[in-house]
Scaffold this active site. Structure first.
Site, PDB file in Angstrom:
ATOM      1  CE  LYS A   1      81.449  41.153  69.589  1.00 48.34           C
ATOM      2  NZ  LYS A   1      81.908  39.007  68.641  1.00 48.34           N
TER       3      LYS A   1
ATOM      4  CG  PHE B   1      38.034  49.982  83.602  1.00 44.46           C
ATOM      5  CD1 PHE B   1      37.848  51.024  82.794  1.00 44.46           C
ATOM      6  CD2 PHE B   1      37.790  48.914  83.365  1.00 44.46           C
ATOM      7  CE1 PHE B   1      38.183  50.249  81.598  1.00 44.46           C
ATOM      8  CE2 PHE B   1      37.127  48.312  82.201  1.00 44.46           C
ATOM      9  CZ  PHE B   1      37.662  49.024  81.161  1.00 44.46           C
TER      10      PHE B   1
ATOM     11  CB  THR C   1      81.410  40.916  65.432  1.00 49.99           C
ATOM     12  OG1 THR C   1      81.883  39.623  65.557  1.00 49.99           O
ATOM     13  CG2 THR C   1      80.255  40.756  63.692  1.00 49.99           C
ATOM     14  CG  ASP C   2      87.314  41.717  67.679  1.00 48.45           C
ATOM     15  OD1 ASP C   2      87.091  40.804  68.498  1.00 48.45           O
ATOM     16  OD2 ASP C   2      88.284  41.524  67.410  1.00 48.45           O
TER      17      ASP C   2
ATOM     18  CG  ASN D   1      45.023  48.297  84.475  1.00 50.19           C
ATOM     19  OD1 ASN D   1      45.686  48.487  85.542  1.00 50.19           O
ATOM     20  ND2 ASN D   1      44.333  48.084  84.334  1.00 50.19           N
TER      21      ASN D   1
ATOM     22  CB  VAL E   1      45.529  52.282  81.501  1.00 42.23           C
ATOM     23  CG1 VAL E   1      46.173  52.152  81.017  1.00 42.23           C
ATOM     24  CG2 VAL E   1      44.936  51.918  83.021  1.00 42.23           C
ATOM     25  CD  GLN E   2      42.123  51.562  77.634  1.00 41.99           C
ATOM     26  OE1 GLN E   2      42.284  51.939  79.056  1.00 41.99           O
ATOM     27  NE2 GLN E   2      41.751  50.671  77.442  1.00 41.99           N
TER      28      GLN E   2
ATOM     29  CG  HIS F   1      45.092  43.347  87.496  1.00 42.11           C
ATOM     30  ND1 HIS F   1      43.954  44.557  86.317  1.00 42.11           N
ATOM     31  CD2 HIS F   1      45.321  42.740  86.071  1.00 42.11           C
ATOM     32  CE1 HIS F   1      44.443  44.231  85.194  1.00 42.11           C
ATOM     33  NE2 HIS F   1      44.666  42.942  85.102  1.00 42.11           N
TER      34      HIS F   1
ATOM     35  NE  ARG G   1      41.117  51.761  87.466  1.00 49.19           N
ATOM     36  CZ  ARG G   1      41.105  50.363  86.274  1.00 49.19           C
ATOM     37  NH1 ARG G   1      41.186  49.433  86.571  1.00 49.19           N
ATOM     38  NH2 ARG G   1      41.342  51.703  85.484  1.00 49.19           N
TER      39      ARG G   1
END
Length: 307
Positions: free
Chosen positions: A13, A163, A61-62, A262, A235-236, A264, A180
């Site tokens: 469920k 970057f 499932t109920d 990322n 970012v890495q 922007h 940035r």
């Protein structure tokens, strides 16, 4: 000769919504409120229900849905959603002989206690943003897997990001930069080291506090010190430092997976024949866009981990 087939099935469920209030006195921290969306999926020896009209081994499932509410009622003491998921998993694998495995997934709606005049309200809550999730797998043998995570954790800083030095070829239009905005919406999943229900601490392990502490470590590493910040060359690199700090700070985390798109903020320059300098970018006006966006993800695992 008729062709034979292998058949594997599971049922359960999903989107069982349950809320629970623990009514503690104000002196003990006030009421505690949670809202969970629960999904339960069981592996069950009920194959005849697929191949014939024999439903005798099916746990409806109920019934699974009703069990969620019964177990929530039985939790008279405060439990984390990880603990609640283990309770459900152990119930289905112990009560029903035909159930060999139960997977319980819970997502918590982020209700947060409000502050009134700087003080925590005893029974007032507001809705936050990021969501806490868990996936717990319990097998009849007692084998256990606990993963928890965070979704929609939005972080942004207006400087201390660049970057440079990436691959340049005839497809490259992106200019290099040392300045940035960097923004992301973090999704993280981490695995706890408990591999059997017998390994769960006799003294309750505070999964909720670990979630709060881990979330703070992710943010602190992303931003750096409040007065000067920390430079992010990609970012890495920031993702790796965030994951490394989590594993360094919390020995009870076996691995962590991070996904950080990322998002922007593009510099705005507007010009035309009649007005060549309508808007000249000076690190001030940006156009936010998240489509398309860069996608960066990685998994960090301890060297001695079985994963």
């Amino acid at each position: 000769m008729a062709e034979r087939f292998d058949l594997q099935g599971r049922h359960g469920k999903s989107r069982v919504r349950v809320s629970r209030v623990w009514r503690r006195p104000a002196a003990a921290g006030g009421h505690l409120f949670v809202e969970w969306s629960v999904a339960v999926s069981v592996v069950s020896d009920c194959l005849p229900s697929y191949t014939s009209d024999d439903n005798s081994a099916i746990v409806a499932t109920d019934s699974i849905k009703n069990t969620v509410y019964v177990k929530a009622k039985e939790c008279t003491e405060v439990v984390s959603m990880e603990e609640f998921a283990v309770i459900l998993g152990r119930h289905f694998t112990s009560v029903y002989p035909q159930v060999s495995e139960a997977t319980v997934t819970i997502t918590e709606r982020p209700w947060e206690r409000v502050l009134v005049d700087g003080k925590p309200h005893s029974h007032g809550f507001k809705l936050g943003s990021e969501k806490h999730s868990t996936e717990v797998i319990v097998k009849k043998s007692g084998s256990l897997l606990i993963n928890s995570g965070i979704q929609g954790y939005s972080l942004l800083k207006t400087t201390q990001s660049g970057f440079e030095g990436f691959v340049r070829d005839r497809y490259t239009l992106l200019p290099e930069t040392k300045e940035r905005i960097v923004a992301t919406e973090v999704t993280a999943w981490w695995r706890y080291p408990f591999e059997h229900v017998s390994q769960l601490p006799s003294k309750p392990f505070c999964f909720t506090q670990r979630y709060q502490d881990l979330k703070k470590v992710l943010a602190d590493t992303f931003f750096g010190p409040p007065d000067v910040g920390v430079y992010s060359p990609s970012v890495q690199n920031t993702l790796y430092l965030m994951g490394r700090e989590v594993l360094t700070r919390f020995p009870d985390i076996a691995s962590i997976q991070l996904r950080m798109p990322n998002l922007h903020f593009l510099p705005v320059n507007l010009s035309g024949k009649e007005n060549p300098g309508l808007v000249k970018f000076a690190d001030d006006v940006y156009m936010p866009t998240d489509e398309p966006h860069g996608t960066i993800e990685a998994t960090l695992t301890r060297a001695n981990s079985k994963l």
